[in-house]
Design an enzyme around this catalytic site. Structure first.
Site, PDB file in Angstrom:
ATOM      1  N   TYR A 152      -7.595 105.859 -25.049  1.00 61.09           N
ATOM      2  CA  TYR A 152      -6.921 105.210 -25.129  1.00 61.09           C
ATOM      3  C   TYR A 152      -6.922 104.917 -26.435  1.00 61.09           C
ATOM      4  CZ  TYR A 152      -5.874  99.992 -26.364  1.00 61.09           C
ATOM      5  OH  TYR A 152      -5.319  98.629 -26.738  1.00 61.09           O
ATOM      6  N   LYS A 156      -2.596 105.097 -27.977  1.00 57.90           N
ATOM      7  CA  LYS A 156      -3.010 103.418 -29.643  1.00 57.90           C
ATOM      8  C   LYS A 156      -1.654 104.289 -30.488  1.00 57.90           C
ATOM      9  CE  LYS A 156      -1.723 101.829 -26.514  1.00 57.90           C
ATOM     10  NZ  LYS A 156      -0.647 100.497 -26.174  1.00 57.90           N
ATOM     11  N   THR A 185      -7.314  88.258 -23.367  1.00 59.86           N
ATOM     12  CA  THR A 185      -6.728  88.518 -22.109  1.00 59.86           C
ATOM     13  C   THR A 185      -7.665  89.553 -21.550  1.00 59.86           C
ATOM     14  OG1 THR A 185      -5.451  90.473 -23.092  1.00 59.86           O
ATOM     15  CG2 THR A 185      -4.651  88.528 -24.080  1.00 59.86           C
TER      16      THR A 185
END
Length: 253
Positions: A152, A156, A185
């Site tokens: 991940y 990015k 979130t």
């Protein structure tokens, strides 16, 4: 009034960004990864200006992503918000590509390459780009031991490099990257440190602002320019990443 596309805008930061832009009077087009999610958004207009226009494409599918890129039409601003977090296991999509790389990197690359050039492009990244590894030889973790959060973080970093490469190659387009922060979130989780409005504020500013917002090739958090991972500014790495994306997708920037 600007016409603005926000990808991944059925919930979380993307939905908040789209709503804030609508409140400012802009013509906002939403994006959902499935028709089911699009229907849910269209059926819940609370906080939205009328029935939303929604584009549907699963970014884990190259053909769906290419089709959206070819048919989406022209926008003044495109905000590449869609993405997935660290995955516990290495999973390949139906295209035979590692899923994190396909969704987080190849999807914004394809849309950038196929859609008419907007006036402004904004790519969401993460503060974890700072620990991303610039490994052109193994972008999909085919050789390295799988580590979901590292994959991940790498993705990015790739997003920042993409934003910077577009800024370099398309000087008439304002192309920037944004770290929205660690936002509470579904993706960020309940332990995140920042509230949802903070996660959308910088994208809205870059999409619509004047003055300090009229820049390109920058990396922002909370409207403040920050230094990015040095690899993102390495032209050789940028060009290598673009070449790899072109080979995997059949689409050239």
């Amino acid at each position: 009034m600007a016409r603005i596309l926000v990808t991944g805008s059925t919930d979380g930061i993307g939905l908040k960004t789209a709503r804030d832009l609508q409140e400012l009077g802009h013509d906002v087009v939403f994006h959902a990864r499935s028709q089911e999610r699009a229907n849910a958004l269209e059926g819940s207009p609370e906080g939205l200006a009328g029935k939303p226009e929604v584009l549907v494409a699963d970014f884990g599918d190259l053909e769906q992503t290419r089709a959206m890129g070819r048919s989406a039409g022209a926008f003044d601003v495109v905000i590449h918000n869609a993405g997935i977090g660290g995955q516990p296991e290495r999973v390949e999509t139906g295209d035979g590509i590692e899923r994190t790389f396909q969704v987080n990197v190849l999807a914004p690359y394809i849309l950038t390459a196929l859609m008419p050039r907007p006036q402004r492009l904004i790519y969401l990244t993460s503060g974890l780009e700072s620990v991303g590894v610039a490994n052109l030889g193994d972008l999909q973790y085919q050789s390295r031991l799988w580590h979901g959060m590292q994959a991940y973080s790498d993705s990015k970093l790739h997003d920042v490099a993409l934003a910077f490469a577009v800024a370099r190659l398309w000087p008439e387009v304002l192309s920037n990257a944004v770290d929205p922060g660690w936002i509470r979130t579904k993706l960020g989780g309940p332990n995140a440190t920042d509230d949802l409005p903070e996660g959308a504020e910088t994208q809205v500013w870059l999409a619509t602002g004047d003055g300090d917002a009229l820049v390109t090739g920058k990396y922002f958090k909370r409207r403040q320019e920050l230094p990015a991972n040095p690899a993102a500014s390495d032209v050789q790495f940028q060009d290598g990443l673009l070449q790899a994306c072109a080979q995997l997708t059949g689409v050239s920037l």
